[in-house]
Design a protein around this motif. Structure first.
Motif, PDB file in Angstrom:
ATOM      1  N   TYR A  62       0.185   2.027   9.138  1.00  0.00           N
ATOM      2  CA  TYR A  62       0.761   0.387   8.704  1.00  0.00           C
ATOM      3  C   TYR A  62       0.998  -0.684   9.495  1.00  0.00           C
ATOM      4  CZ  TYR A  62       1.893   2.866   4.103  1.00  0.00           C
ATOM      5  OH  TYR A  62       1.878   3.400   3.012  1.00  0.00           O
ATOM      6  N   GLU A  63       1.044  -0.420  10.761  1.00  0.00           N
ATOM      7  CA  GLU A  63       1.140  -1.473  11.804  1.00  0.00           C
ATOM      8  C   GLU A  63       0.051  -2.035  11.765  1.00  0.00           C
ATOM      9  OE1 GLU A  63       3.433   0.440  14.752  1.00  0.00           O
ATOM     10  OE2 GLU A  63       5.266   0.230  13.940  1.00  0.00           O
ATOM     11  N   GLU A  64      -1.097  -1.625  11.842  1.00  0.00           N
ATOM     12  CA  GLU A  64      -2.502  -1.967  11.817  1.00  0.00           C
ATOM     13  C   GLU A  64      -2.685  -2.720  10.861  1.00  0.00           C
ATOM     14  OE1 GLU A  64      -7.103  -0.392  12.448  1.00  0.00           O
ATOM     15  OE2 GLU A  64      -5.372   1.021  12.831  1.00  0.00           O
ATOM     16  N   ILE A  65      -2.492  -2.396   9.635  1.00  0.00           N
ATOM     17  CA  ILE A  65      -2.696  -3.014   8.230  1.00  0.00           C
ATOM     18  C   ILE A  65      -1.968  -4.394   8.309  1.00  0.00           C
ATOM     19  CG2 ILE A  65      -2.317  -2.872   5.914  1.00  0.00           C
ATOM     20  CD1 ILE A  65      -2.710  -0.063   5.956  1.00  0.00           C
ATOM     21  N   PHE A  66      -0.724  -4.312   8.946  1.00  0.00           N
ATOM     22  CA  PHE A  66       0.089  -5.738   8.931  1.00  0.00           C
ATOM     23  C   PHE A  66      -0.559  -6.863   9.469  1.00  0.00           C
ATOM     24  CE2 PHE A  66       4.244  -2.994   8.526  1.00  0.00           C
ATOM     25  CZ  PHE A  66       4.058  -2.595   7.262  1.00  0.00           C
ATOM     26  N   THR A  67      -1.354  -6.226  10.829  1.00  0.00           N
ATOM     27  CA  THR A  67      -2.095  -7.210  11.324  1.00  0.00           C
ATOM     28  C   THR A  67      -3.236  -8.172  10.743  1.00  0.00           C
ATOM     29  OG1 THR A  67      -3.746  -5.972  12.615  1.00  0.00           O
ATOM     30  CG2 THR A  67      -1.399  -6.055  13.718  1.00  0.00           C
ATOM     31  N   GLU A  68      -3.690  -7.356   9.611  1.00  0.00           N
ATOM     32  CA  GLU A  68      -4.796  -7.965   8.966  1.00  0.00           C
ATOM     33  C   GLU A  68      -4.663  -9.104   8.053  1.00  0.00           C
ATOM     34  OE1 GLU A  68      -7.192  -3.513   8.799  1.00  0.00           O
ATOM     35  OE2 GLU A  68      -6.306  -4.180   6.917  1.00  0.00           O
ATOM     36  N   ALA A  69      -3.318  -9.233   7.379  1.00  0.00           N
ATOM     37  CA  ALA A  69      -2.929 -10.295   6.575  1.00  0.00           C
ATOM     38  C   ALA A  69      -1.446 -10.397   6.510  1.00  0.00           C
ATOM     39  CB  ALA A  69      -3.601  -9.927   5.174  1.00  0.00           C
ATOM     40  N   LYS A  70      -1.212 -11.690   6.263  1.00  0.00           N
ATOM     41  CA  LYS A  70       0.289 -12.004   6.512  1.00  0.00           C
ATOM     42  C   LYS A  70       1.175 -11.358   5.278  1.00  0.00           C
ATOM     43  CE  LYS A  70       3.299 -16.143   6.144  1.00  0.00           C
ATOM     44  NZ  LYS A  70       3.424 -17.497   6.188  1.00  0.00           N
ATOM     45  N   TYR A  71       0.122 -11.166   3.967  1.00  0.00           N
ATOM     46  CA  TYR A  71       0.994 -10.605   2.926  1.00  0.00           C
ATOM     47  C   TYR A  71       0.527  -9.148   2.641  1.00  0.00           C
ATOM     48  CZ  TYR A  71       3.345 -14.822   1.380  1.00  0.00           C
ATOM     49  OH  TYR A  71       4.136 -15.927   1.277  1.00  0.00           O
ATOM     50  N   ASN A  72      -0.033  -8.441   3.758  1.00  0.00           N
ATOM     51  CA  ASN A  72      -0.145  -7.020   3.642  1.00  0.00           C
ATOM     52  C   ASN A  72       1.233  -6.289   3.867  1.00  0.00           C
ATOM     53  OD1 ASN A  72      -2.778  -6.536   2.889  1.00  0.00           O
ATOM     54  ND2 ASN A  72      -3.595  -6.345   4.924  1.00  0.00           N
ATOM     55  N   GLY A  73       1.636  -5.464   3.034  1.00  0.00           N
ATOM     56  CA  GLY A  73       2.834  -4.698   3.041  1.00  0.00           C
ATOM     57  C   GLY A  73       2.917  -3.310   2.993  1.00  0.00           C
ATOM     58  N   TYR A  78       0.751  -1.070  -0.135  1.00  0.00           N
ATOM     59  CA  TYR A  78      -0.011   0.120  -0.023  1.00  0.00           C
ATOM     60  C   TYR A  78       0.852   1.279  -0.083  1.00  0.00           C
ATOM     61  CZ  TYR A  78      -3.402  -3.467   1.437  1.00  0.00           C
ATOM     62  OH  TYR A  78      -4.105  -4.760   1.414  1.00  0.00           O
ATOM     63  N   HIS A  79       0.715   1.893  -0.809  1.00  0.00           N
ATOM     64  CA  HIS A  79       1.401   3.428  -1.105  1.00  0.00           C
ATOM     65  C   HIS A  79       0.758   4.392  -0.418  1.00  0.00           C
ATOM     66  CE1 HIS A  79       3.855   6.384  -3.108  1.00  0.00           C
ATOM     67  NE2 HIS A  79       2.813   7.165  -3.464  1.00  0.00           N
ATOM     68  N   HIS A  80       1.439   5.516   0.124  1.00  0.00           N
ATOM     69  CA  HIS A  80       1.110   6.410   0.882  1.00  0.00           C
ATOM     70  C   HIS A  80       1.487   7.772   0.286  1.00  0.00           C
ATOM     71  CE1 HIS A  80       4.824   7.654   2.643  1.00  0.00           C
ATOM     72  NE2 HIS A  80       5.390   6.356   2.461  1.00  0.00           N
ATOM     73  N   HIS A  81       0.724   8.835   0.663  1.00  0.00           N
ATOM     74  CA  HIS A  81       1.338  10.378   0.663  1.00  0.00           C
ATOM     75  C   HIS A  81       1.223  10.891   1.867  1.00  0.00           C
ATOM     76  CE1 HIS A  81       0.662  10.593  -3.957  1.00  0.00           C
ATOM     77  NE2 HIS A  81      -0.029   9.454  -3.896  1.00  0.00           N
ATOM     78  N   ALA A  82       0.373  11.898   2.169  1.00  0.00           N
ATOM     79  CA  ALA A  82       0.704  12.336   3.404  1.00  0.00           C
ATOM     80  C   ALA A  82      -0.187  11.482   4.695  1.00  0.00           C
ATOM     81  CB  ALA A  82       0.044  14.116   3.284  1.00  0.00           C
ATOM     82  N   GLN A  83      -0.903  10.520   4.059  1.00  0.00           N
ATOM     83  CA  GLN A  83      -1.692   9.845   5.118  1.00  0.00           C
ATOM     84  C   GLN A  83      -0.883   8.583   5.805  1.00  0.00           C
ATOM     85  OE1 GLN A  83      -1.485   9.206   1.921  1.00  0.00           O
ATOM     86  NE2 GLN A  83      -3.203   7.896   1.160  1.00  0.00           N
TER      87      GLN A  83
END
Length: 352
Positions: free
Chosen positions: A240-251, A229-234
């Protein structure tokens, strides 16, 4: 910077070991396939975000894009899906490519030219409210695209990969626009496309709805291909650390320029902590937000470009640095010449 090169020499890889092994394995396999890759120095393969960085619109034919890459001596790419679908015969993408050529001809004839943002989107206008007729047309086109993808000659994706690898170009990441609006069947289509291209990840912008990363992550886990997942100011460490917990291959696709300008700090601590969840980074040089935040030629901003490249090299992180060209081309120069300067800066950093 708060972290020195010597200190990075003592940083151990952290995160999920199996994922780190998967990333390192993908690098080794790709390198073996193409022999000695172009734009590789100090054991680090440097790539380019295309067609975006070329400023030619996203709907280029595969062969035309490849010509530019070979001319620039680029050995790795983050590739938008449009050139692949052009290769597969998508009538929508090919029509957009023809429209882009017509716009370029109009510009050459002295008529109003599209903005770089419009070109990057294949010529679609942005920022204006659509009429009901335009909304209906967009919905009809979306249905046509979905129907075409359901019967697309996907066996030819491997031929696309062979075409590029024969020329010495590895496809590391597949960038998919509007990823969160496609059907489940189309998600399978894109993740399988990424696998057939040899890509380690699919990249897309961070979604507006938080639930979308969990949905995409499920497909990433199914196909064992990272969703980066690509970011700008957000983009923040906590998000990102929350997103990592949702799936093993979330990066994460960390943009070190955006991070510098937004947070007024180096992205290196985050990269060190989560190296195994970062398939690739975008490399650009921006000033701190407190210093204006603008994009600058490599070496002229506040982004630790050199230190980041050297940290990837010294720690053997399985992170692919992908140049995303965004600063204004100086008068008297060309985009290609400036990209070559960026590559030379990366080379000097990695060989220093």
């Amino acid at each position: 910077m708060s972290i020195t090169r010597r200190e990075f020499g003592r940083v151990a890889l952290v995160g999920v070991p199996s994922l780190g092994a998967a990333l390192r394995g993908s690098i080794g396999t790709a390198s073996a396939q193409v022999g000695a890759p172009m734009s590789q120095w100090g054991g680090v393969q440097v790539g380019l975000n295309v067609p975006y960085s070329l400023g030619l619109g996203n709907n280029l034919a595969a062969e035309e894009l490849l010509t530019h890459l070979v001319d620039l001596r680029i050995g790795s790419v983050e590739l938008r899906a449009q050139p692949v679908e052009h290769f597969l015969g998508s009538p929508t993408v090919r029509a957009a490519a023809e429209a882009a050529r017509a716009r370029e001809a109009a510009r050459a004839a002295g008529q109003p030219a599209p903005t770089p943002q419009q070109m990057a989107q294949g010529g679609r206008g942005g920022g204006r409210a659509q009429t009901p007729e335009q909304v209906a047309a967009a919905q009809a086109q979306k249905a046509e695209v979905r129907a075409w993808r359901a019967s697309a000659p996907t066996a030819r994706v491997k031929a696309f990969r062979q075409l590029y690898e024969k020329a010495g170009v590895v496809i590391d990441v597949l960038k998919v626009d509007d990823l969160y609006t496609v059907s489940d069947e189309e998600l399978d289509y894109f993740f399988q496309m990424a696998r057939d291209l040899g890509a380690r990840a699919i990249s897309s912008e961070l979604p507006q709805q938080r639930s979308d990363t969990k949905r995409i992550g499920a497909f990433a886990d199914k196909h064992k291909v990272f969703a980066a997942y690509h970011h700008h100011a957000q983009g923040t460490a906590a998000l990102y650390e929350e997103i990592f917990t949702e799936a093993k291959y979330n990066g994460a696709n960390i943009d070190i320029g955006h991070w510098t300008a937004t947070h007024n700090e180096s992205p290196l601590p985050f990269l060190a902590k989560h190296a195994d969840r970062i398939p690739h980074i975008h490399v650009k040089d921006r000033r701190f937000g407190t210093n204006g935040g603008e994009n600058r030629p490599f070496g002229e901003g506040d982004t630790p470009v050199r230190q980041t490249l050297q940290a990837i090299r010294d720690n053997k992180w399985a992170i692919r640095p992908i140049i995303e060209f965004e600063y204004r081309v100086p008068e008297g120069s060309t985009r290609a010449a400036e990209i070559k300067k960026a590559l030379a800066y990366c080379q000097a950093s990695l060989q220093g």
